[in-house]
Design a protein around this motif. Structure first.
Motif, PDB file in Angstrom:
ATOM      1  N   VAL A 118      26.092  24.157  33.717  1.00 40.44           N
ATOM      2  CA  VAL A 118      25.993  22.779  33.251  1.00 40.44           C
ATOM      3  C   VAL A 118      27.331  22.414  32.616  1.00 40.44           C
ATOM      4  O   VAL A 118      27.768  23.039  31.659  1.00 40.44           O
ATOM      5  N   LYS A 158      29.143  20.277  30.281  1.00 40.64           N
ATOM      6  CA  LYS A 158      28.802  19.407  29.155  1.00 40.64           C
ATOM      7  C   LYS A 158      29.632  18.136  29.121  1.00 40.64           C
ATOM      8  O   LYS A 158      29.207  17.131  28.564  1.00 40.64           O
ATOM      9  N   ALA A 182      26.716  17.152  36.962  1.00 41.22           N
ATOM     10  CA  ALA A 182      27.072  18.053  35.872  1.00 41.22           C
ATOM     11  C   ALA A 182      26.548  19.461  36.106  1.00 41.22           C
ATOM     12  O   ALA A 182      27.028  20.416  35.503  1.00 41.22           O
ATOM     13  N   CYS A 198      27.614  15.988  31.707  1.00 40.36           N
ATOM     14  CA  CYS A 198      26.175  15.848  31.453  1.00 40.36           C
ATOM     15  C   CYS A 198      25.878  14.619  30.591  1.00 40.36           C
ATOM     16  O   CYS A 198      26.528  14.391  29.571  1.00 40.36           O
ATOM     17  N   SER A 249      22.674  14.143  29.533  1.00 36.75           N
ATOM     18  CA  SER A 249      21.447  14.560  28.845  1.00 36.75           C
ATOM     19  C   SER A 249      20.198  13.818  29.321  1.00 36.75           C
ATOM     20  O   SER A 249      19.301  13.536  28.536  1.00 36.75           O
ATOM     21  N   TYR A 305      22.455  19.366  25.178  1.00 36.36           N
ATOM     22  CA  TYR A 305      22.534  19.624  26.616  1.00 36.36           C
ATOM     23  C   TYR A 305      21.515  20.666  27.069  1.00 36.36           C
ATOM     24  O   TYR A 305      21.171  21.573  26.324  1.00 36.36           O
ATOM     25  N   CYS A 346      20.925  16.478  39.971  1.00 35.87           N
ATOM     26  CA  CYS A 346      21.812  15.931  38.946  1.00 35.87           C
ATOM     27  C   CYS A 346      22.676  14.792  39.486  1.00 35.87           C
ATOM     28  O   CYS A 346      23.655  15.021  40.200  1.00 35.87           O
TER      29      CYS A 346
END
Length: 128
Positions: free
Chosen positions: A76, A78, A65, A81, A83, A104, A61
């Motif tokens: 995770v 959000k 995230a 993140c 996506s 997500y 990642c």
């Protein structure tokens, strides 16, 4: 840290774990929105896939995230993140999931709800 451990020999493929998981986190019973996945194999036995908190996804990642929470469980975030879904594509155990109706990715957070509801005792929550 805790993780969900499965004993496929005790699984009857009822899908209770999947329904409990999706209901808890997405407020609907939809197996495709479950962080635990059960599939029947050619030999008639069941395979149970659930994140073992290995942490390999954290290295994938770029947005940072996907990271361990204070209790050690990989989560995770959000807010961080973007996506990109690299974590889903690169999870070597296929335990990071995505659903087209959600923004997500998601995975098991070892909440233990599936363990409590499993009618055959095929799941347990263990300290590692």
């Amino acid at each position: 840290m805790k993780k969900v451990v499965a004993d496929p020999k005790l699984c009857v493929g009822c899908g209770t774990c999947e329904m409990v998981c999706s209901k808890a986190f997405f407020k609907e019973e939809d197996r495709t929105k479950s962080a635990i996945r059960v599939s029947e194999q050619k030999n008639g036995e069941f395979r149970i896939d659930v994140c073992d908190q290995c942490g390999e996804c954290t290295e994938m990642c770029a947005a940072m995230a996907v990271a361990p929470a204070s209790n050690g469980i990989i989560r995770v975030d959000k807010k961080k993140c973007v996506s990109c879904l690299i974590c889903v594509a690169e999870c070597v155990k296929d335990n990071m999931h995505y659903h087209n109706n959600e923004r997500y990715p998601f995975k098991c957070v070892a909440c233990g709800l599936c363990v409590k509801q499993c009618p055959t005792g095929a799941l347990s929550l263990v300290e590692v």
